[in-house]
Scaffold this motif. Structure first.
Motif, short mmCIF file in Angstrom:
data_model
loop_
_atom_site.label_atom_id
_atom_site.label_comp_id
_atom_site.label_asym_id
_atom_site.label_seq_id
_atom_site.Cartn_x
_atom_site.Cartn_y
_atom_site.Cartn_z
N GLY A 214 -7.34 -7.02 -3.37
CA GLY A 214 -5.89 -7.23 -3.42
C GLY A 214 -5.13 -6.02 -2.94
O GLY A 214 -4.13 -6.14 -2.22
N ALA A 215 -5.59 -4.82 -3.32
CA ALA A 215 -4.92 -3.59 -2.90
C ALA A 215 -5.04 -3.37 -1.40
O ALA A 215 -4.08 -2.97 -0.73
CB ALA A 215 -5.50 -2.40 -3.67
N ILE A 216 -6.24 -3.62 -0.86
CA ILE A 216 -6.43 -3.48 0.59
C ILE A 216 -5.56 -4.47 1.35
O ILE A 216 -4.94 -4.13 2.36
CB ILE A 216 -7.92 -3.68 0.94
CG1 ILE A 216 -8.74 -2.51 0.38
CG2 ILE A 216 -8.12 -3.79 2.45
CD1 ILE A 216 -10.24 -2.70 0.51
N PHE A 217 -5.48 -5.69 0.84
CA PHE A 217 -4.61 -6.71 1.45
C PHE A 217 -3.17 -6.24 1.46
O PHE A 217 -2.46 -6.37 2.47
CB PHE A 217 -4.75 -8.02 0.67
CG PHE A 217 -3.85 -9.12 1.14
CD1 PHE A 217 -4.08 -9.77 2.34
CD2 PHE A 217 -2.74 -9.50 0.38
CE1 PHE A 217 -3.24 -10.78 2.78
CE2 PHE A 217 -1.90 -10.50 0.80
CZ PHE A 217 -2.14 -11.15 2.02
N ALA A 218 -2.73 -5.65 0.35
CA ALA A 218 -1.35 -5.14 0.28
C ALA A 218 -1.13 -4.05 1.31
O ALA A 218 -0.09 -4.01 1.98
CB ALA A 218 -1.07 -4.60 -1.13
#
Length: 260
Positions: A214-218
């Protein structure tokens, strides 16, 4: 008053550079200063510094919930406040500045001038409110599942989000943000992300890995928005990526906790 001089000439020391990075990103009384060039050589270690910050926040949340018997929402709000305080509200201006720049109509030069403007518009204030509110809601949700390790994970992977944006962005120069962007390259990014993934798995199993995703996607989304609006990225864009990365990690983990 002592100057926070990050530009003095000196020899490179990994330990001193890490302590300088800790000084730069928190209010902890470390007071170790080094040149920005040397400090950012260790930028790939930033998530591990905030692993420590996340542990402190989780311990604080545990005390609030288990010893003071505060409900999940109040504990989440206090944990978020703790994180903002200990990091010196370091990235909140980035959230507001980037949001103002994105909201204004015009070419990239005009948008960048708004980002650099010290005044804050309605878009910036509203975006900060939304990011803070959703982050607190996400913290509440993981605390409802008694997943206190999620506090550690979300704070650590927020920096992975920042590094993702740095890796995929072209820097706006001059500026401190440009040093972080140019110091992030595929080799140290992959090393950092793999180690973060291992730690996230050890702390939270598959849910921890999903938080990292999720953080990488953000980070990728913030990089794309910056490219479309500004063509480049600066410290404000990296700040936005950090805060949205924490938020998205909490959102992804909240969904995973229900289904897994």
């Amino acid at each position: 008053m002592e100057d926070d001089n990050y530009f003095q000439e000196e020899g490179f020391s990994p330990i001193k550079s890490l302590l300088g990075l800790l000084t730069f990103s928190t209010i902890l009384p470390i007071n170790v200063f080094t040149s920005i060039e040397y400090m950012t050589r260790m930028v790939w270690c930033w998530p591990f510094i905030h692993l420590f910050i996340g542990i402190l926040a989780a311990a604080f949340g545990y005390v609030c919930g288990e010893f003071l018997h505060l409900n999940a929402f109040l504990t989440a709000a206090l944990v978020y406040g703790f994180l903002m305080l200990i990091t010196g509200y370091n990235h909140l201006d980035g959230v507001m500045d980037m949001a103002d720049g994105v909201m204004v109509h015009g070419n990239p030069e005009k948008k960048i001038s708004v980002v650099k403007d010290s005044s804050v518009g309605a878009g910036g204030i509203a975006t900060l409110f939304l990011v803070a509110s959703i982050t607190i809601a996400g913290l509440t949700n993981i605390l409802d599942y008694k997943f206190i390790a999620g506090i550690v994970i979300c704070e650590m992977v927020a920096k992975s989000s920042l590094l993702t944006t740095a890796l995929t962005s072209r820097p706006l120069t001059p500026g401190i943000g440009s040093y972080f962007i140019t110091s992030t390259h595929p080799g140290n990014y992959v090393l950092s992300t793999v180690i973060v993934g291992i730690i996230a798995f050890l702390l939270g199993g598959v849910t921890g890995i999903i938080g990292l995703i999720g953080a990488i996607f953000a980070g990728l989304i913030i990089s794309l928005i910056a490219k479309r609006n500004f063509g480049v990225a600066n410290g404000d864009v990296l700040g936005m990526s950090n805060e949205v990365g924490r938020l998205m990690a909490l959102l992804f983990m909240s969904i995973a906790l229900y289904y897994l």
